[in-house]
Design a protein around this motif. Structure first.
Motif, PDB file in Angstrom:
ATOM      1  N   ALA A 151       0.834  -1.203   0.000  1.00 33.49           N
ATOM      2  CA  ALA A 151       0.000   0.000   0.000  1.00 33.49           C
ATOM      3  C   ALA A 151       0.868   1.252   0.000  1.00 33.49           C
ATOM      4  O   ALA A 151       0.588   2.220  -0.728  1.00 33.49           O
ATOM      5  CB  ALA A 151      -0.929  -0.010   1.217  1.00 33.49           C
ATOM      6  N   ALA A 152       1.934   1.250   0.799  1.00 33.01           N
ATOM      7  CA  ALA A 152       2.825   2.416   0.845  1.00 33.01           C
ATOM      8  C   ALA A 152       3.419   2.690  -0.538  1.00 33.01           C
ATOM      9  O   ALA A 152       3.435   3.840  -1.005  1.00 33.01           O
ATOM     10  CB  ALA A 152       3.932   2.185   1.871  1.00 33.01           C
ATOM     11  N   ILE A 153       3.898   1.647  -1.200  1.00 36.10           N
ATOM     12  CA  ILE A 153       4.455   1.813  -2.546  1.00 36.10           C
ATOM     13  C   ILE A 153       3.385   2.333  -3.498  1.00 36.10           C
ATOM     14  O   ILE A 153       3.623   3.247  -4.288  1.00 36.10           O
ATOM     15  CB  ILE A 153       5.029   0.477  -3.050  1.00 36.10           C
ATOM     16  CG1 ILE A 153       6.237   0.070  -2.200  1.00 36.10           C
ATOM     17  CG2 ILE A 153       5.437   0.574  -4.527  1.00 36.10           C
ATOM     18  CD1 ILE A 153       6.715  -1.350  -2.453  1.00 36.10           C
ATOM     19  N   GLY A 154       2.187   1.763  -3.410  1.00 36.86           N
ATOM     20  CA  GLY A 154       1.094   2.201  -4.276  1.00 36.86           C
ATOM     21  C   GLY A 154       0.697   3.640  -4.055  1.00 36.86           C
ATOM     22  O   GLY A 154       0.254   4.327  -4.983  1.00 36.86           O
ATOM     23  N   PHE A 155       0.845   4.122  -2.804  1.00 34.06           N
ATOM     24  CA  PHE A 155       0.522   5.518  -2.489  1.00 34.06           C
ATOM     25  C   PHE A 155       1.673   6.477  -2.797  1.00 34.06           C
ATOM     26  O   PHE A 155       1.572   7.683  -2.573  1.00 34.06           O
ATOM     27  CB  PHE A 155       0.146   5.656  -1.012  1.00 34.06           C
ATOM     28  CG  PHE A 155      -1.223   5.157  -0.673  1.00 34.06           C
ATOM     29  CD1 PHE A 155      -2.344   5.600  -1.364  1.00 34.06           C
ATOM     30  CD2 PHE A 155      -1.397   4.243   0.357  1.00 34.06           C
ATOM     31  CE1 PHE A 155      -3.616   5.138  -1.036  1.00 34.06           C
ATOM     32  CE2 PHE A 155      -2.662   3.778   0.683  1.00 34.06           C
ATOM     33  CZ  PHE A 155      -3.772   4.231  -0.021  1.00 34.06           C
ATOM     34  N   GLY A 156       2.786   5.936  -3.291  1.00 34.55           N
ATOM     35  CA  GLY A 156       3.929   6.794  -3.602  1.00 34.55           C
ATOM     36  C   GLY A 156       4.758   7.164  -2.392  1.00 34.55           C
ATOM     37  O   GLY A 156       5.486   8.164  -2.400  1.00 34.55           O
ATOM     38  N   LEU A 157       4.685   6.365  -1.320  1.00 25.48           N
ATOM     39  CA  LEU A 157       5.449   6.596  -0.104  1.00 25.48           C
ATOM     40  C   LEU A 157       6.599   5.599  -0.030  1.00 25.48           C
ATOM     41  O   LEU A 157       6.620   4.597  -0.754  1.00 25.48           O
ATOM     42  CB  LEU A 157       4.551   6.427   1.120  1.00 25.48           C
ATOM     43  CG  LEU A 157       3.371   7.398   1.250  1.00 25.48           C
ATOM     44  CD1 LEU A 157       2.447   6.949   2.383  1.00 25.48           C
ATOM     45  CD2 LEU A 157       3.863   8.818   1.499  1.00 25.48           C
ATOM     46  N   TRP A 194      -5.836   8.505   9.028  1.00 24.17           N
ATOM     47  CA  TRP A 194      -5.043   9.587   9.637  1.00 24.17           C
ATOM     48  C   TRP A 194      -3.739   9.788   8.867  1.00 24.17           C
ATOM     49  O   TRP A 194      -3.348  10.912   8.556  1.00 24.17           O
ATOM     50  CB  TRP A 194      -4.733   9.222  11.096  1.00 24.17           C
ATOM     51  CG  TRP A 194      -4.731  10.394  12.036  1.00 24.17           C
ATOM     52  CD1 TRP A 194      -3.778  11.358  12.151  1.00 24.17           C
ATOM     53  CD2 TRP A 194      -5.748  10.732  12.982  1.00 24.17           C
ATOM     54  NE1 TRP A 194      -4.121  12.269  13.109  1.00 24.17           N
ATOM     55  CE2 TRP A 194      -5.332  11.908  13.647  1.00 24.17           C
ATOM     56  CE3 TRP A 194      -6.956  10.156  13.347  1.00 24.17           C
ATOM     57  CZ2 TRP A 194      -6.085  12.512  14.655  1.00 24.17           C
ATOM     58  CZ3 TRP A 194      -7.698  10.753  14.346  1.00 24.17           C
ATOM     59  CH2 TRP A 194      -7.265  11.914  14.986  1.00 24.17           C
ATOM     60  N   LEU A 195      -3.052   8.691   8.565  1.00 25.45           N
ATOM     61  CA  LEU A 195      -1.740   8.785   7.924  1.00 25.45           C
ATOM     62  C   LEU A 195      -1.821   9.231   6.471  1.00 25.45           C
ATOM     63  O   LEU A 195      -0.844   9.710   5.905  1.00 25.45           O
ATOM     64  CB  LEU A 195      -1.032   7.425   8.000  1.00 25.45           C
ATOM     65  CG  LEU A 195      -0.712   6.922   9.422  1.00 25.45           C
ATOM     66  CD1 LEU A 195      -0.187   5.502   9.375  1.00 25.45           C
ATOM     67  CD2 LEU A 195       0.274   7.837  10.127  1.00 25.45           C
ATOM     68  N   THR A 196      -3.004   9.066   5.861  1.00 26.62           N
ATOM     69  CA  THR A 196      -3.173   9.507   4.474  1.00 26.62           C
ATOM     70  C   THR A 196      -4.016  10.779   4.389  1.00 26.62           C
ATOM     71  O   THR A 196      -4.500  11.126   3.312  1.00 26.62           O
ATOM     72  CB  THR A 196      -3.834   8.410   3.619  1.00 26.62           C
ATOM     73  OG1 THR A 196      -5.131   8.108   4.135  1.00 26.62           O
ATOM     74  CG2 THR A 196      -2.986   7.148   3.596  1.00 26.62           C
ATOM     75  N   GLY A 197      -4.169  11.463   5.503  1.00 27.56           N
ATOM     76  CA  GLY A 197      -4.885  12.739   5.481  1.00 27.56           C
ATOM     77  C   GLY A 197      -6.302  12.623   4.951  1.00 27.56           C
ATOM     78  O   GLY A 197      -6.822  13.542   4.331  1.00 27.56           O
ATOM     79  N   GLY A 198      -6.942  11.475   5.196  1.00 28.18           N
ATOM     80  CA  GLY A 198      -8.326  11.303   4.791  1.00 28.18           C
ATOM     81  C   GLY A 198      -8.517  10.696   3.414  1.00 28.18           C
ATOM     82  O   GLY A 198      -9.656  10.485   2.979  1.00 28.18           O
ATOM     83  N   GLU A 199      -7.416  10.384   2.693  1.00 27.93           N
ATOM     84  CA  GLU A 199      -7.582   9.774   1.366  1.00 27.93           C
ATOM     85  C   GLU A 199      -8.143   8.359   1.478  1.00 27.93           C
ATOM     86  O   GLU A 199      -8.943   7.921   0.659  1.00 27.93           O
ATOM     87  CB  GLU A 199      -6.254   9.756   0.607  1.00 27.93           C
ATOM     88  CG  GLU A 199      -6.402   9.164  -0.789  1.00 27.93           C
ATOM     89  CD  GLU A 199      -5.286   9.597  -1.739  1.00 27.93           C
ATOM     90  OE1 GLU A 199      -4.955   8.812  -2.631  1.00 27.93           O
ATOM     91  OE2 GLU A 199      -4.761  10.711  -1.587  1.00 27.93           O
ATOM     92  N   CYS A 200      -7.727   7.636   2.517  1.00 24.23           N
ATOM     93  CA  CYS A 200      -8.307   6.317   2.814  1.00 24.23           C
ATOM     94  C   CYS A 200      -9.212   6.462   4.023  1.00 24.23           C
ATOM     95  O   CYS A 200      -8.739   6.832   5.096  1.00 24.23           O
ATOM     96  CB  CYS A 200      -7.217   5.306   3.160  1.00 24.23           C
ATOM     97  SG  CYS A 200      -6.563   4.432   1.750  1.00 24.23           S
ATOM     98  N   LEU A 201     -10.490   6.215   3.865  1.00 24.32           N
ATOM     99  CA  LEU A 201     -11.418   6.309   4.989  1.00 24.32           C
ATOM    100  C   LEU A 201     -11.539   4.959   5.686  1.00 24.32           C
ATOM    101  O   LEU A 201     -11.396   3.913   5.064  1.00 24.32           O
ATOM    102  CB  LEU A 201     -12.795   6.765   4.500  1.00 24.32           C
ATOM    103  CG  LEU A 201     -12.836   8.141   3.825  1.00 24.32           C
ATOM    104  CD1 LEU A 201     -14.267   8.463   3.409  1.00 24.32           C
ATOM    105  CD2 LEU A 201     -12.290   9.224   4.755  1.00 24.32           C
ATOM    106  N   ALA A 202     -11.803   5.008   6.989  1.00 18.68           N
ATOM    107  CA  ALA A 202     -11.977   3.772   7.742  1.00 18.68           C
ATOM    108  C   ALA A 202     -13.160   2.993   7.201  1.00 18.68           C
ATOM    109  O   ALA A 202     -14.210   3.555   6.908  1.00 18.68           O
ATOM    110  CB  ALA A 202     -12.190   4.093   9.220  1.00 18.68           C
TER     111      ALA A 202
END
Length: 355
Positions: free
Chosen positions: A175-181, A267-275
């Protein structure tokens, strides 16, 4: 709707996979978590036999008397180790006015079932992995509890727990790689986190009527949640577009869901991924499975094979990398992960007295 199934084999043996294939897999993981809050994975390290061994033992445990099970209750530790009795955990839907307003706005076909009170389920919390020697949050990092009469308990719980954590860590990396992190953007924060193998036990003899709510509409307060396949259906999730979907976990697959820390991912994605929102309710498919279990003289306890993957309690939750500049980033101010968990536990009636 069928959730996407991601086979982790190619990533685990990445030396044999093309860079384009790995990039596509990572993009599929991050995309599914962002758009649906869930995905199905196949991990060659997590076998059906391991899952069955775990379910067999937990069925035998939950079938024991209430008096026996309450010996493992640790309310002073916020029920974060040992057993949580039936009728303790309060569904978030009953205490969260924002959720109640959200439900009022839903179309009828997407509305969750409304519970009448606390969840009629038992849960067992088993810590998986090392804990920090020094922490501000001792109750969230307590020693595990082992019930008497189960000599295989620790080995069985650790075997399945560590395999599920390994699967979550791979998904977190992808997921981190996919998000560009950076690859370790999430997993570095998970080190020594209060990960919990947390199976639930629901007595289908007493609570097997269609429409019974075992776990009211809620999100998980952790980072990522992983479920092995239960022997009885009943789990429904809500996609980001509001659609309600009863989940079918194929044999050999694991279900991954985003939690509130995923609102820690949120939280870590600033709301891009919602719970991811979900509930467990006795459905027509559950009733059919109960009847088949009766015919085959199998246990009528519905056991969930659930593990909560957490961010370390003393780590700070805040939007990472490019997500710090996201439009909604200001809604997610820095907070210790343990402090956030304690707030959530208090809201659902699990936080007891301080040590």
């Amino acid at each position: 709707m069928d959730l996407p199934i991601v086979d982790l084999s190619a990533y685990l043996s990445s030396s044999a996979a093309a860079a384009e294939e790995l990039a596509a897999l990572c993009s599929a993981v991050s995309g599914s978590l962002r758009e649906t809050g869930a995905l199905l994975v196949k991990d060659p390290r997590c076998s059906v036999e391991d899952n069955d061994r775990f379910l067999d033992m937990m069925e035998r445990y939950f079938e024991r008397s209430e008096e026996f099970k309450r010996q493992q209750e640790r309310s002073n530790l916020h029920y974060q180790v040992g057993v949580t009795p039936e009728g303790v955990e309060v569904p978030r839907i009953l205490v969260d006015e924002d959720l109640q307003e959200k439900i009022r706005m839903m179309p009828e076909e997407s509305k969750p079932s409304i519970p009448k009170g606390p969840d009629p389920k038992w849960r067992y919390m088993w810590r998986v992995g090392p804990r920090p020697e020094q922490t501000r949050f001792k109750e969230l990092n307590a020693e595990p509890v082992i019930p008497e009469g189960f000599p295989e308990w620790k080995e069985t719980m650790d075997l399945w727990g560590y395999k599920m954590i390994s699967a979550i860590e791979v998904v977190a990396e992808m997921a981190a790689i996919g998000f560009g992190l950076p690859k370790d953007a999430f997993t570095s924060l998970m080190k020594q986190g209060p990960h919990l193998l947390a199976p639930t036990g629901s007595d289908l003899r007493r609570h097997g009527c269609e429409g019974t709510v075992f776990a009211g509409y809620h999100y998980d307060l952790n980072f990522l949640t992983i479920h092995g396949r239960s022997r009885f259906p009943g789990l429904s999730i809500w996609l980001r577009n509001g659609q309600k979907v009863e989940v079918k976990v194929p044999i050999g697959c694991l279900l991954i869901q985003t939690g509130k820390q995923a609102s820690r991912l949120e939280w870590l994605t600033g709301g891009e991924c919602l719970a991811g929102m979900h509930e467990v309710v006795v459905s027509k498919r559950t009733v059919d499975a109960i009847e088949l279990a009766r015919q085959q003289n199998r246990s009528l306890w519905r056991v969930s094979s659930t593990l909560f993957g957490h961010i370390a309690s003393d780590a700070t939750l805040e939007p990472l990398g490019r997500f710090a500049e996201a439009p909604l980033a200001s809604k997610y101010p820095p907070v210790y992960a343990g402090e956030y968990v304690e707030q959530e536990l208090a809201a659902i009636n699990l936080k007891g007295k301080k040590m």
